[in-house]
Motif scaffolding. Structure first.
Motif, PDB file in Angstrom:
ATOM      1  N   LEU A  81     -21.366 -10.209 -42.634  1.00 29.86           N
ATOM      2  CA  LEU A  81     -20.619  -8.979 -42.346  1.00 29.86           C
ATOM      3  C   LEU A  81     -19.172  -9.262 -41.923  1.00 29.86           C
ATOM      4  CD1 LEU A  81     -20.611  -5.902 -42.127  1.00 29.86           C
ATOM      5  CD2 LEU A  81     -21.487  -6.162 -39.796  1.00 29.86           C
ATOM      6  N   GLN A 106     -17.354  -9.847 -45.155  1.00 26.24           N
ATOM      7  CA  GLN A 106     -17.364  -8.725 -46.087  1.00 26.24           C
ATOM      8  C   GLN A 106     -16.548  -7.534 -45.597  1.00 26.24           C
ATOM      9  OE1 GLN A 106     -18.658  -8.722 -49.168  1.00 26.24           O
ATOM     10  NE2 GLN A 106     -19.207 -10.854 -48.856  1.00 26.24           N
ATOM     11  N   MET A 107     -16.424  -7.345 -44.285  1.00 25.64           N
ATOM     12  CA  MET A 107     -15.792  -6.135 -43.758  1.00 25.64           C
ATOM     13  C   MET A 107     -14.269  -6.201 -43.660  1.00 25.64           C
ATOM     14  SD  MET A 107     -16.964  -6.436 -39.763  1.00 25.64           S
ATOM     15  CE  MET A 107     -16.299  -4.910 -39.205  1.00 25.64           C
ATOM     16  N   TYR A 112     -17.815  -4.988 -33.797  1.00 28.54           N
ATOM     17  CA  TYR A 112     -18.915  -4.427 -34.575  1.00 28.54           C
ATOM     18  C   TYR A 112     -20.264  -4.793 -33.973  1.00 28.54           C
ATOM     19  CZ  TYR A 112     -19.424  -9.146 -36.375  1.00 28.54           C
ATOM     20  OH  TYR A 112     -19.606 -10.501 -36.463  1.00 28.54           O
ATOM     21  N   ARG A 156     -24.255  -4.540 -35.624  1.00 29.28           N
ATOM     22  CA  ARG A 156     -25.124  -4.131 -36.730  1.00 29.28           C
ATOM     23  C   ARG A 156     -26.569  -4.219 -36.274  1.00 29.28           C
ATOM     24  NH1 ARG A 156     -25.274  -6.849 -42.647  1.00 29.28           N
ATOM     25  NH2 ARG A 156     -25.762  -8.699 -41.448  1.00 29.28           N
ATOM     26  N   LEU A 207      -9.877  -3.512 -41.548  1.00 25.15           N
ATOM     27  CA  LEU A 207     -11.111  -3.093 -42.194  1.00 25.15           C
ATOM     28  C   LEU A 207     -10.915  -2.871 -43.695  1.00 25.15           C
ATOM     29  CD1 LEU A 207     -14.042  -2.339 -41.451  1.00 25.15           C
ATOM     30  CD2 LEU A 207     -13.265   0.018 -41.226  1.00 25.15           C
ATOM     31  N   LYS A 208     -11.804  -3.441 -44.475  1.00 27.11           N
ATOM     32  CA  LYS A 208     -11.841  -3.211 -45.919  1.00 27.11           C
ATOM     33  C   LYS A 208     -12.548  -1.876 -46.147  1.00 27.11           C
ATOM     34  CE  LYS A 208     -13.891  -5.271 -49.984  1.00 27.11           C
ATOM     35  NZ  LYS A 208     -14.838  -6.303 -50.395  1.00 27.11           N
ATOM     36  N   PHE A 267     -16.330  -1.783 -47.314  1.00 29.40           N
ATOM     37  CA  PHE A 267     -17.196  -2.809 -46.735  1.00 29.40           C
ATOM     38  C   PHE A 267     -18.647  -2.368 -46.631  1.00 29.40           C
ATOM     39  CE2 PHE A 267     -16.746  -0.238 -43.044  1.00 29.40           C
ATOM     40  CZ  PHE A 267     -17.894  -0.466 -42.309  1.00 29.40           C
ATOM     41  N   TYR A 268     -18.865  -1.071 -46.478  1.00 26.46           N
ATOM     42  CA  TYR A 268     -20.216  -0.555 -46.276  1.00 26.46           C
ATOM     43  C   TYR A 268     -21.138  -0.877 -47.453  1.00 26.46           C
ATOM     44  CZ  TYR A 268     -18.272   3.027 -49.270  1.00 26.46           C
ATOM     45  OH  TYR A 268     -17.662   3.663 -50.312  1.00 26.46           O
ATOM     46  N   SER A 319     -21.708  -3.627 -48.638  1.00 26.59           N
ATOM     47  CA  SER A 319     -22.382  -4.898 -48.381  1.00 26.59           C
ATOM     48  C   SER A 319     -23.551  -4.742 -47.403  1.00 26.59           C
ATOM     49  CB  SER A 319     -21.389  -5.929 -47.827  1.00 26.59           C
ATOM     50  OG  SER A 319     -20.914  -5.530 -46.556  1.00 26.59           O
ATOM     51  N   LEU A 379     -18.852   0.561 -35.078  1.00 23.95           N
ATOM     52  CA  LEU A 379     -17.584  -0.108 -35.312  1.00 23.95           C
ATOM     53  C   LEU A 379     -16.516   0.525 -34.438  1.00 23.95           C
ATOM     54  CD1 LEU A 379     -16.020  -2.120 -37.154  1.00 23.95           C
ATOM     55  CD2 LEU A 379     -15.639  -0.197 -38.694  1.00 23.95           C
TER      56      LEU A 379
END
Length: 118
Positions: free
Chosen positions: A25, A28-29, A75, A77, A91-92, A95-96, A98, A107
């Protein structure tokens, strides 16, 4: 506009749990990804793995109202396992995608403001 500072020398970095770092994460985020040379198993105990990578980390800064600011993402998760942490990055937006079905994510976005001392 962002200032991206990249480490000049590769270093060993730790750790992501359960997945190699490039599938984790925190990787990826974010929009500004570190330069990854290699990934490796950092530790293994009872079927629980943590992974690390060798590469060059990136640090993200921006200017806001004449001050230098570091964006920070915190974050948490909830999935099969609990995971939390923070990254200095942006933040990308997608990202969600992934996240696994059923995962939930809390977040928070913060900024660290650097002041010039006299």
């Amino acid at each position: 506009n962002f200032f991206i500072l990249t480490e000049t020398d590769a270093s060993r970095n730790c750790c992501s749990a359960g997945e190699v770092f490039t599938r984790s994460l925190p990787y990826q985020m974010v929009r500004m990804k570190p330069k990854i040379d290699t990934e490796f198993i950092h530790s293994s105990s009872g079927g629980n793995y943590s992974f690390g990578f060798t590469g060059r980390r990136k640090y993200v800064l921006k200017e806001s109202d004449g001050k230098l600011v570091a964006p920070l993402l915190l974050y948490t998760r909830h999935s099969e396992k609990f995971e939390s942490g923070f990254v200095n990055n942006v933040l990308k937006r997608d990202f969600y995608s992934s996240l696994a079905p059923g995962d939930t994510l809390s977040l928070m976005e913060f900024e660290i403001h650097f002041l010039k001392s006299k």
